[in-house]
Design an enzyme around this catalytic site. Structure first.
Site, PDB file in Angstrom:
ATOM      1  N   ARG A 253       1.337  -1.139 -11.264  1.00 23.47           N
ATOM      2  CA  ARG A 253       1.553  -1.962 -10.067  1.00 23.47           C
ATOM      3  C   ARG A 253       2.155  -3.310 -10.444  1.00 23.47           C
ATOM      4  NH1 ARG A 253      -4.441  -0.575  -7.506  1.00 23.47           N
ATOM      5  NH2 ARG A 253      -3.874   1.424  -6.533  1.00 23.47           N
ATOM      6  N   GLN A 289      25.686 -19.172  11.754  1.00 25.91           N
ATOM      7  CA  GLN A 289      24.291 -19.585  11.521  1.00 25.91           C
ATOM      8  C   GLN A 289      23.334 -18.391  11.431  1.00 25.91           C
ATOM      9  OE1 GLN A 289      23.118 -22.505  14.420  1.00 25.91           O
ATOM     10  NE2 GLN A 289      24.517 -24.051  13.624  1.00 25.91           N
ATOM     11  N   GLU A 373       1.371   4.226  -5.488  1.00 26.46           N
ATOM     12  CA  GLU A 373       0.555   3.275  -6.267  1.00 26.46           C
ATOM     13  C   GLU A 373      -0.325   2.425  -5.354  1.00 26.46           C
ATOM     14  OE1 GLU A 373       0.842   2.480  -9.726  1.00 26.46           O
ATOM     15  OE2 GLU A 373       2.699   3.511 -10.313  1.00 26.46           O
TER      16      GLU A 373
HETATM   17  P1  TGC Z   1     -14.161   1.669  -6.361  1.00 18.60           P
HETATM   18  O1  TGC Z   1     -15.612   1.982  -6.226  1.00 18.60           O
HETATM   19  O2  TGC Z   1     -13.611   0.432  -5.762  1.00 18.60           O
HETATM   20  O3  TGC Z   1     -13.760   1.641  -7.918  1.00 18.60           O
HETATM   21  C1  TGC Z   1     -14.161   2.656  -8.812  1.00 18.60           C
HETATM   22  C2  TGC Z   1     -14.200   2.042 -10.206  1.00 18.60           C
HETATM   23  O4  TGC Z   1     -12.875   1.627 -10.582  1.00 18.60           O
HETATM   24  C3  TGC Z   1     -12.834   0.198 -10.818  1.00 18.60           C
HETATM   25  N1  TGC Z   1     -11.547  -0.272 -10.283  1.00 18.60           N
HETATM   26  C4  TGC Z   1     -10.500  -0.606 -11.054  1.00 18.60           C
HETATM   27  N2  TGC Z   1     -10.359  -0.654 -12.377  1.00 18.60           N
HETATM   28  C5  TGC Z   1      -9.145  -1.026 -12.847  1.00 18.60           C
HETATM   29  N3  TGC Z   1      -8.090  -1.328 -12.064  1.00 18.60           N
HETATM   30  C6  TGC Z   1      -8.193  -1.265 -10.728  1.00 18.60           C
HETATM   31  N4  TGC Z   1      -7.135  -1.531  -9.954  1.00 18.60           N
HETATM   32  C7  TGC Z   1      -9.446  -0.891 -10.159  1.00 18.60           C
HETATM   33  N5  TGC Z   1      -9.902  -0.740  -8.883  1.00 18.60           N
HETATM   34  C8  TGC Z   1     -11.200  -0.351  -8.976  1.00 18.60           C
HETATM   35  C9  TGC Z   1     -14.019  -0.357 -10.095  1.00 18.60           C
HETATM   36  O5  TGC Z   1     -14.453  -1.558 -10.662  1.00 18.60           O
HETATM   37  C10 TGC Z   1     -15.037   0.769 -10.291  1.00 18.60           C
HETATM   38  O6  TGC Z   1     -15.515   0.678 -11.627  1.00 18.60           O
HETATM   39  P2  TGC Z   1     -17.026   1.133 -12.011  1.00 18.60           P
HETATM   40  O7  TGC Z   1     -17.202   0.702 -13.430  1.00 18.60           O
HETATM   41  O8  TGC Z   1     -17.914   0.423 -11.043  1.00 18.60           O
HETATM   42  O9  TGC Z   1     -17.054   2.614 -11.828  1.00 18.60           O
HETATM   43  O10 TGC Z   1     -13.351   2.961  -5.874  1.00 18.60           O
HETATM   44  P3  TGC Z   1     -13.077   3.520  -4.416  1.00 18.60           P
HETATM   45  O11 TGC Z   1     -13.259   5.002  -4.467  1.00 18.60           O
HETATM   46  O12 TGC Z   1     -13.855   2.744  -3.396  1.00 18.60           O
HETATM   47  O13 TGC Z   1     -11.493   3.259  -4.220  1.00 18.60           O
HETATM   48  C11 TGC Z   1     -10.967   2.019  -4.096  1.00 18.60           C
HETATM   49  C12 TGC Z   1      -9.446   2.092  -3.776  1.00 18.60           C
HETATM   50  C13 TGC Z   1      -9.204   2.574  -2.369  1.00 18.60           C
HETATM   51  C14 TGC Z   1      -8.927   0.671  -3.930  1.00 18.60           C
HETATM   52  C15 TGC Z   1      -8.728   3.024  -4.768  1.00 18.60           C
HETATM   53  O14 TGC Z   1      -9.114   4.333  -4.603  1.00 18.60           O
HETATM   54  C16 TGC Z   1      -7.219   2.936  -4.672  1.00 18.60           C
HETATM   55  O15 TGC Z   1      -6.601   2.084  -5.276  1.00 18.60           O
HETATM   56  N6  TGC Z   1      -6.572   3.875  -3.887  1.00 18.60           N
HETATM   57  C17 TGC Z   1      -5.131   3.978  -3.890  1.00 18.60           C
HETATM   58  C18 TGC Z   1      -4.726   5.236  -4.631  1.00 18.60           C
HETATM   59  C19 TGC Z   1      -3.499   5.031  -5.443  1.00 18.60           C
HETATM   60  O16 TGC Z   1      -3.051   3.934  -5.731  1.00 18.60           O
HETATM   61  N7  TGC Z   1      -2.932   6.126  -5.905  1.00 18.60           N
HETATM   62  C20 TGC Z   1      -1.792   6.053  -6.754  1.00 18.60           C
HETATM   63  C21 TGC Z   1      -1.461   7.415  -7.338  1.00 18.60           C
HETATM   64  S1  TGC Z   1      -0.365   7.307  -8.722  1.00 18.60           S
HETATM   65  C22 TGC Z   1       1.120   6.898  -8.059  1.00 18.60           C
HETATM   66  O17 TGC Z   1       1.295   6.664  -6.906  1.00 18.60           O
HETATM   67  C23 TGC Z   1       2.231   6.827  -9.032  1.00 18.60           C
HETATM   68  S2  TGC Z   1       3.775   6.499  -8.353  1.00 18.60           S
HETATM   69  C24 TGC Z   1       4.530   6.135  -9.806  1.00 18.60           C
HETATM   70  C25 TGC Z   1       5.960   5.851  -9.745  1.00 18.60           C
HETATM   71  O18 TGC Z   1       6.738   6.778  -9.440  1.00 18.60           O
HETATM   72  O19 TGC Z   1       6.326   4.696 -10.041  1.00 18.60           O
HETATM   73  P1  FAD Z   2      -2.785   8.807   2.997  1.00 14.23           P
HETATM   74  O1  FAD Z   2      -3.816   8.363   2.032  1.00 14.23           O
HETATM   75  O2  FAD Z   2      -3.032  10.034   3.785  1.00 14.23           O
HETATM   76  O3  FAD Z   2      -2.477   7.595   3.992  1.00 14.23           O
HETATM   77  C1  FAD Z   2      -1.807   7.776   5.240  1.00 14.23           C
HETATM   78  C2  FAD Z   2      -1.858   6.441   6.000  1.00 14.23           C
HETATM   79  O4  FAD Z   2      -3.231   6.089   6.255  1.00 14.23           O
HETATM   80  C3  FAD Z   2      -1.267   5.288   5.203  1.00 14.23           C
HETATM   81  O5  FAD Z   2      -0.571   4.430   6.061  1.00 14.23           O
HETATM   82  C4  FAD Z   2      -2.489   4.570   4.649  1.00 14.23           C
HETATM   83  O6  FAD Z   2      -2.259   3.181   4.409  1.00 14.23           O
HETATM   84  C5  FAD Z   2      -3.495   4.790   5.775  1.00 14.23           C
HETATM   85  N1  FAD Z   2      -4.886   4.700   5.308  1.00 14.23           N
HETATM   86  C6  FAD Z   2      -5.516   5.494   4.413  1.00 14.23           C
HETATM   87  N2  FAD Z   2      -6.764   5.093   4.196  1.00 14.23           N
HETATM   88  C7  FAD Z   2      -6.952   3.985   4.963  1.00 14.23           C
HETATM   89  C8  FAD Z   2      -8.044   3.087   5.165  1.00 14.23           C
HETATM   90  N3  FAD Z   2      -9.205   3.211   4.524  1.00 14.23           N
HETATM   91  N4  FAD Z   2      -7.862   2.075   6.038  1.00 14.23           N
HETATM   92  C9  FAD Z   2      -6.679   1.886   6.692  1.00 14.23           C
HETATM   93  N5  FAD Z   2      -5.626   2.712   6.535  1.00 14.23           N
HETATM   94  C10 FAD Z   2      -5.748   3.739   5.684  1.00 14.23           C
HETATM   95  N6  FAD Z   2       0.804  10.127  -6.999  1.00 14.23           N
HETATM   96  C11 FAD Z   2       0.446  10.417  -8.279  1.00 14.23           C
HETATM   97  O7  FAD Z   2      -0.710  10.697  -8.572  1.00 14.23           O
HETATM   98  N7  FAD Z   2       1.397  10.423  -9.274  1.00 14.23           N
HETATM   99  C12 FAD Z   2       2.698  10.143  -9.035  1.00 14.23           C
HETATM  100  O8  FAD Z   2       3.524  10.137  -9.961  1.00 14.23           O
HETATM  101  C13 FAD Z   2       3.106   9.860  -7.693  1.00 14.23           C
HETATM  102  N8  FAD Z   2       4.417   9.648  -7.401  1.00 14.23           N
HETATM  103  C14 FAD Z   2       4.794   9.543  -6.087  1.00 14.23           C
HETATM  104  C15 FAD Z   2       6.160   9.526  -5.765  1.00 14.23           C
HETATM  105  C16 FAD Z   2       6.562   9.453  -4.435  1.00 14.23           C
HETATM  106  C17 FAD Z   2       8.023   9.486  -4.102  1.00 14.23           C
HETATM  107  C18 FAD Z   2       5.589   9.345  -3.414  1.00 14.23           C
HETATM  108  C19 FAD Z   2       6.000   9.230  -1.970  1.00 14.23           C
HETATM  109  C20 FAD Z   2       4.259   9.358  -3.724  1.00 14.23           C
HETATM  110  C21 FAD Z   2       3.837   9.484  -5.064  1.00 14.23           C
HETATM  111  N9  FAD Z   2       2.483   9.580  -5.395  1.00 14.23           N
HETATM  112  C22 FAD Z   2       2.095   9.850  -6.685  1.00 14.23           C
HETATM  113  C23 FAD Z   2       1.469   9.651  -4.331  1.00 14.23           C
HETATM  114  C24 FAD Z   2       1.117   8.291  -3.730  1.00 14.23           C
HETATM  115  O9  FAD Z   2       0.340   7.539  -4.599  1.00 14.23           O
HETATM  116  C25 FAD Z   2       0.420   8.564  -2.409  1.00 14.23           C
HETATM  117  O10 FAD Z   2       1.411   9.020  -1.498  1.00 14.23           O
HETATM  118  C26 FAD Z   2      -0.281   7.324  -1.861  1.00 14.23           C
HETATM  119  O11 FAD Z   2      -1.353   6.949  -2.673  1.00 14.23           O
HETATM  120  C27 FAD Z   2      -0.766   7.520  -0.410  1.00 14.23           C
HETATM  121  O12 FAD Z   2      -1.434   8.737  -0.257  1.00 14.23           O
HETATM  122  P2  FAD Z   2      -1.032   9.724   0.950  1.00 14.23           P
HETATM  123  O13 FAD Z   2       0.441   9.921   0.893  1.00 14.23           O
HETATM  124  O14 FAD Z   2      -1.904  10.916   0.833  1.00 14.23           O
HETATM  125  O15 FAD Z   2      -1.350   8.920   2.266  1.00 14.23           O
END
Ligand code: TGC
Ligand code: FAD
Length: 394
Positions: A253, A289, A373
């Protein structure tokens, strides 16, 4: 279709270059030159055809774009976080998909292997990933668990000297071309574990995702695990729980915060040049503008984001940055860039929708970047929880 000659001139309204070291400026220059020479001339064609330019993986590896903050002895660059940010800024100035490839390889594949892996895992995988000989991907998201990865269903079951992996991941960048996948799965105790899955393991497939209107030059796919037998030596020994994958996301991120501003800088630069050259009503449109308002707001927002990113970079270097600060920078970068690209497209009028300029491609790409992310909403809630102490996720 080829893009126009890359005429990019980097905006630096507040002389922020004075905050950079000579080494950081040199690193930025080398990636900027690479993008001008190797990415800008080809990327529009790949995006239009929705093809991944696989040959750039070795080029980026050679340039040191993979795992720049990982020690050099382990296939990384041994650099600081601002250098890493600048590299991502320059790559995304070319295309968000190109930066995505580097983010995934460096922060989501090399970083967990370096941080959580055994010495054998580090020695086996990191040099090959760092050089770009092998491409990696990161499997966290599932069809029914995106923003809430804690609910994942993908699982491993103990089977002696190996585990049996079942489940599916979707939206996985690099998946169709990846040689290795860092996969997050639950064990019998419900603990999230990380493991390295290699292409060729029986039952492991990576079907490609088609028909994307965004990140078209990046390969996206699924990871499907049907009773895949994975040796226990491929499991990360030192990490359990969601903090494993989330720790990787913090690094990626941070890179996205810088990368998105690269896309914004490109759109601003293009719009400024176009507005000075395009004559309507007998004068350059830059003299009206309404267009000046757009351009002035763009450079203001770019400058604010550059400062935010630089400060978070300093905190990362000092080991003091919190994940929540990184969330703020990622969210701000995405929103800033998306608004700037949209306004730049308007300044270009009809030309803005063509592949002759990079603006529409950047604009479409950012629709993915603002979602992956952690979505825009999720990062806002992370900041909300940090400042109020109250969890609004659940
Ligand atoms: P929560 O209870 O808050 O946390 C669980 C444990 O994790 C720790 N933690 C972190 N540690 C490091 N970095 C962070 N950013 C952290 N955030 C939380 C936390 O302290 C805790 O540790 P412990 O020791 O107490 O166990 O977890 P939650 O289940 O309530 O979830 C919180 C939430 C919603 C913020 C988290 O699930 C989240 O960030 N959701 C978003 C999912 C996401 O970002 N997915 C990305 C998938 S990968 C991707 O999209 C790659 S795209 C790549 C590309 O093409 O560039
Ligand atoms: P959802 O979680 O279903 O969310 C749908 C909508 O609901 C969103 O607007 C969201 O903000 C909202 N929402 C969800 N929960 C809440 C809440 N608690 N309160 C308010 N609003 C909420 N993932 C990987 O693991 N690895 C990768 O390499 C990777 N690459 C990607 C590449 C692309 C091009 C894309 C599009 C996605 C990729 N992802 C990857 C997945 C990406 O991380 C997810 O799409 C993202 O985390 C959102 O999950 P979702 O699409 O299931 O949306």
């Amino acid at each position: 279709m080829a893009a126009r000659t890359d005429q990019f001139i980097s905006p630096d309204y507040l002389l922020l270059d004075e905050l950079l070291t000579e080494e950081q400026k040199l690193i930025r220059e080398s990636v900027r030159s690479y993008v001008k020479k190797e990415i800008s001339p080809i990327i529009e064609t790949y995006a239009q055809k929705a093809e991944f330019p696989a040959h750039i993986v070795k080029q980026m590896g050679g340039l040191g774009c993979f795992g720049p903050t990982i020690p050099a002895g382990y296939g990384g660059g041994g650099l600081d976080y601002i250098s890493y940010g600048l590299m991502m800024q320059e790559l995304e100035r070319g295309d968000s998909g190109v930066r995505s490839t580097a983010s995934v390889q460096g922060s989501l594949v090399m970083y967990p292997i370096y941080e959580y892996g055994s010495e054998e895992q580090r020695r086996k995988y990191l040099p090959r990933l760092g050089s770009g000989e092998w491409l990696g991907c990161f499997g966290l998201t599932e069809p029914d668990h995106g923003s809430n990865p804690a609910g994942m269903l993908t699982n491993i079951r103990d089977a002696g000297d190996h585990v049996i992996l079942n489940g599916a991941k979707m939206w996985i960048s690099n998946a169709p071309y990846a040689r290795v996948a860092v996969v997050w799965a639950k064990d019998e105790n419900g603990d999230i574990r990380g493991l390295i899955v290699e292409r060729g393991m029986e039952g492991f497939t990576t079907p490609a995702t088609h028909d994307k209107w965004s990140l078209r030059a990046s390969a996206t796919g699924e990871l499907v695990f049907d009773n895949v037998s994975v040796p226990k030596e491929n499991i990360f020994p030192d990490i359990k729980g969601l903090k494993g994958p989330l720790g990787c996301l913090t690094k990626a991120r941070f890179g996205i915060a810088w990368g998105t501003i690269g896309a914004a800088m490109d759109c601003y630069d293009t719009a400024l040049r176009y507005a000075k050259e395009r004559i309507q009503f007998d004068k350059p449109i830059a003299g009206f503008q309404l267009q000046q308002k757009k351009l002035a707001e763009m450079i203001t927002e770019i400058t604010k984001a550059q400062l935010l990113n630089w400060r978070v970079g300093v905190l990362m270097n000092e080991g003091k940055a919190t994940p929540q600060q990184v969330s703020m920078a990622k969210r701000n970068g995405c929103e800033t860039a998306a608004n700037i690209c949209r306004n730049a497209r308007q300044i270009l009028g009809g030309m803005g929708i063509t592949g002759e300029y990079a603006v529409m491609r950047h604009m479409m790409n950012l629709e993915s970047v603002i979602t992956y992310e952690g979505t825009h909403d999720i990062h806002l809630l992370i900041t909300g929880m940090d400042i109020t102490g109250l969890n609004a996720f659940k």
